[in-house]
Design a protein around this motif. Structure first.
Motif, short mmCIF file in Angstrom:
data_model
loop_
_atom_site.label_atom_id
_atom_site.label_comp_id
_atom_site.label_asym_id
_atom_site.label_seq_id
_atom_site.Cartn_x
_atom_site.Cartn_y
_atom_site.Cartn_z
N ARG A 26 0.85 -1.19 0.00
CA ARG A 26 0.00 0.00 0.00
C ARG A 26 0.88 1.24 0.00
NH1 ARG A 26 -2.79 3.97 2.72
NH2 ARG A 26 -5.07 3.89 2.63
N LEU A 27 0.65 2.17 -0.93
CA LEU A 27 1.40 3.41 -0.98
C LEU A 27 0.79 4.44 -0.04
CD1 LEU A 27 2.27 3.97 -4.75
CD2 LEU A 27 3.61 2.86 -2.97
N PRO A 28 1.60 5.38 0.43
CA PRO A 28 1.04 6.48 1.23
C PRO A 28 0.04 7.28 0.40
CG PRO A 28 3.44 6.41 1.39
CD PRO A 28 3.05 5.47 0.29
N ALA A 29 -0.85 7.95 1.08
CA ALA A 29 -1.84 8.78 0.38
C ALA A 29 -1.14 9.90 -0.37
CB ALA A 29 -2.82 9.35 1.39
N SER A 30 -1.75 10.36 -1.45
CA SER A 30 -1.15 11.41 -2.28
C SER A 30 -0.86 12.67 -1.47
CB SER A 30 -2.07 11.74 -3.46
OG SER A 30 -3.35 12.14 -3.01
N ARG A 31 -1.74 12.98 -0.49
CA ARG A 31 -1.52 14.17 0.34
C ARG A 31 -0.24 14.04 1.17
NH1 ARG A 31 -5.34 17.67 1.48
NH2 ARG A 31 -6.98 16.14 1.09
N ILE A 32 -0.02 12.82 1.72
CA ILE A 32 1.18 12.59 2.52
C ILE A 32 2.43 12.70 1.65
CG2 ILE A 32 2.42 10.90 3.95
CD1 ILE A 32 -0.02 12.10 5.29
N LEU A 33 2.41 12.04 0.48
CA LEU A 33 3.56 12.11 -0.42
C LEU A 33 3.85 13.54 -0.86
CD1 LEU A 33 3.14 8.98 -2.74
CD2 LEU A 33 4.97 9.42 -1.09
N ALA A 34 2.81 14.28 -1.13
CA ALA A 34 2.99 15.67 -1.55
C ALA A 34 3.66 16.48 -0.45
CB ALA A 34 1.64 16.27 -1.93
N ASP A 35 3.21 16.30 0.80
CA ASP A 35 3.81 17.05 1.91
C ASP A 35 5.28 16.66 2.10
OD1 ASP A 35 1.44 18.31 2.37
OD2 ASP A 35 0.82 17.01 4.04
N GLU A 36 5.58 15.36 1.99
CA GLU A 36 6.95 14.92 2.22
C GLU A 36 7.91 15.39 1.14
OE1 GLU A 36 6.62 10.69 2.63
OE2 GLU A 36 5.94 10.79 4.72
N LEU A 37 7.40 15.54 -0.09
CA LEU A 37 8.26 15.93 -1.21
C LEU A 37 8.22 17.44 -1.48
CD1 LEU A 37 7.46 13.00 -3.66
CD2 LEU A 37 9.61 13.39 -2.44
N GLY A 38 7.31 18.13 -0.81
CA GLY A 38 7.19 19.56 -1.05
C GLY A 38 6.57 19.88 -2.39
N LEU A 39 5.68 19.03 -2.88
CA LEU A 39 4.99 19.23 -4.16
C LEU A 39 3.50 19.42 -3.92
CD1 LEU A 39 6.76 16.41 -6.23
CD2 LEU A 39 7.34 18.84 -6.18
N SER A 40 2.81 19.84 -4.96
CA SER A 40 1.36 19.98 -4.83
C SER A 40 0.71 18.61 -4.88
CB SER A 40 0.82 20.85 -5.96
OG SER A 40 0.92 20.16 -7.20
N ARG A 41 -0.44 18.51 -4.23
CA ARG A 41 -1.15 17.22 -4.25
C ARG A 41 -1.55 16.86 -5.68
NH1 ARG A 41 -7.06 15.60 -1.87
NH2 ARG A 41 -6.81 13.33 -2.11
N GLN A 42 -1.88 17.87 -6.49
CA GLN A 42 -2.30 17.62 -7.87
C GLN A 42 -1.17 16.93 -8.65
OE1 GLN A 42 -3.42 21.19 -9.95
NE2 GLN A 42 -4.06 20.12 -11.81
#
Length: 499
Positions: A45-61
């Motif tokens: 299971r991958l982390p939610a897109s919101r979590i990945l976005a926060d960790e990478l400093g990118l937009s959720r989109q």
């Protein structure tokens, strides 16, 4: 746990601002490669897109776009209400290194190693990896271990909420466990000591290592009983000690012969209560002579109290340490035979002048044995469960020893002479007709059984062929069919006399 926080941490995902590749493509390529290499396995299971976005400093989109692209390519799949997963339809990838078969010659040069590393490289890769088959030596009756009681002791420690169980703990071992061991030694081994003299180690071999490192330098001699345990002799060789093989007879270690041949040795490693593998006991005159040699030569004795708990005729013999009036004995014990090998708890009882040195060295090498394990063991001993277990096992092993000896004498008649000492977990089958033990050993393994050849234990003193057989782990009602299979295996090697 919130589903938003589930999924692995992905530290390999990096955004490189110095390259022209779009950020979404960088993340997409890195995820795809991790899946192809098997670092992200099918079904993960991958982390939610919101979590990945926060960790990478990118937009959720941006992350939603990455995940949707990988779904379209077949690398990911969405599960309704559960999240995004690595596709289960992908073939499993192996992340294991491709290793050459043993003995294969490769073009690459061997790696540059330390002296200890080079010594270790030359040893068998099978050390400590013997298959758990019938007659495996030194194997206790694991099926009779009181798992339910042990679990209660462990749960009691967990329920206590002691924060200490989550820390590193005392480098010498938890005081409560050292107190329980001291009480046990005083009651059962007639060898009282102060808990401060005890250092807890991750098993018996760690205790031997600590003693060798603290008391001897590379090149120093160590008396070692011949025959003796191959893993222990390899350990001392690897640590750089000069092995001084010393003959063992019916009275144990030949102290007079050792003094004559190796008077300048720094250490002596002995199993006085029950020698392994011969099963003999070091006599009192030789014990006193060994202690006097150590005193006169400023040498040290490492006493391995090997499975002394299991003596079937009379009370356990007192330790050598209990008659040492000059503080030359380092006593080593463990719970591998009394409880189970995977526990990995051993201990040393030290002369007072050595306590600080061993504590400091243990802190450098081991730091500490898992605290929760120590506290559970202390609870097990303190609750009287250890003594009860030993009492039951002595009775069980005495029964299995008697059955083994009787049936083996019948089934192996003409093939081997059975030598079963009054203590321990093993017996010796001395092969008749001048046969050596390597071919019978291989035949026994091929028959689905286990044993050790005595020749593996010999260093400089040739001995007749014999097989070391463990009876403690074999139920009495299975002895006869298994011993018949063993006899058949040995009989098939009758043409190998002298090989």
């Amino acid at each position: 746990m919130s589903k938003q926080l589930e999924g692995p941490i992905l530290p390999f995902l990096r955004i490189d601002a110095t390259i022209a590749l779009p950020k979404f493509r960088q993340v997409q390529d890195q995820l795809r490669m991790a899946i192809l290499k098997g670092h992200l396995r099918a079904g993960t299971r991958l982390p939610a897109s919101r979590i990945l976005a926060d960790e990478l400093g990118l937009s959720r989109q941006t992350l939603v776009r990455v995940l949707e692209n990988l779904k379209a390519e077949g690398y990911l799949e969405a599960r309704q209400g559960a999240g995004t997963f690595v596709s289960a339809a992908l073939p499993r990838q192996s992340t294991k290194l491709s290793m050459p078969a043993r003995g294969d010659v490769t073009d690459s040069a061997p790696p540059r190693l330390s002296r200890i590393g080079e010594q270790s490289r030359r040893m068998s890769a099978d050390i400590g990896q013997m298959e758990d088959r019938p007659f495996l030596p030194n194997r206790p009756a694991l099926d009779r271990f009181p798992f339910a009681i042990w679990r209660k002791c462990w749960n009691a420690v967990a329920r206590s909420g002691k924060a200490v169980a989550m820390g590193y703990g005392d480098v010498a071992g938890e005081l409560v466990l050292r107190q329980r061991i001291a009480e046990y030694l005083a009651l059962h081994r007639r060898d009282p000591c102060d808990p401060e003299q005890i250092v807890i180690t991750p098993g018996g071999h760690a205790a031997f290592s600590l003693a060798a490192l603290a008391l001897a330098d590379a090149g120093d001699g160590i008396w070692f009983e011949d025959p003796g345990p191959i893993t222990t002799s390899n350990l001392f060789r690897t640590l750089g000690l000069r092995l001084c093989p010393t003959h063992v007879d019916a009275e144990g270690l030949d102290v007079e012969g050792a003094i004559a041949r190796y008077p300048d040795a720094r250490l002596a490693f002995v199993m006085p209560s029950r020698h392994h593998p011969l099963g003999v006991t070091l006599t009192l005159p030789r014990r006193l002579a060994l202690l006097e040699w150590a005193r006169a030569n400023d040498a040290w004795i490492i006493e391995d109290d090997y499975d002394s708990e299991f003596r079937y005729d009379g009370a356990p013999l007192p330790s050598m340490r209990s008659i040492d009036s000059n503080g030359r004995v380092i006593y080593a014990g463990s719970f591998s035979k009394a409880l189970y090998p995977g526990l990995r708890v051993g201990y040393l009882v030290l002369p007072p002048p050595l306590i600080g040195t061993f504590r400091n060295l243990s802190a450098l090498i081991h730091r500490s044995v898992p605290v929760e394990t120590q506290l559970a063991l202390a609870e097990f001993i303190g609750g009287g469960h250890f003594a009860s277990h030993l009492r039951r096992m002595r009775s069980l092993y005495a029964e299995r020893r008697e059955t083994f000896t009787q049936v083996a004498q019948e089934t192996l008649a003409g093939l081997a002479r059975i030598d079963s000492s009054e203590s321990g977990l093993n017996a010796l089958a001395w092969l008749k007709g001048g046969r050596q033990d390597q071919a019978p050993h291989r035949a026994v393994l091929d028959a689905g059984l286990q044993c050790y050849p005595l020749s593996d234990y010999t260093i400089a003193t040739p001995l007749p062929g014999a097989l070391i057989l463990g009876y403690a782990g074999v139920p009495a009602d299975r002895m006869r069919p298994l011993l018949l299979r063993l006899a058949d295996a040995i009989a098939r090697t009758e043409g190998n006399i002298g090989r």
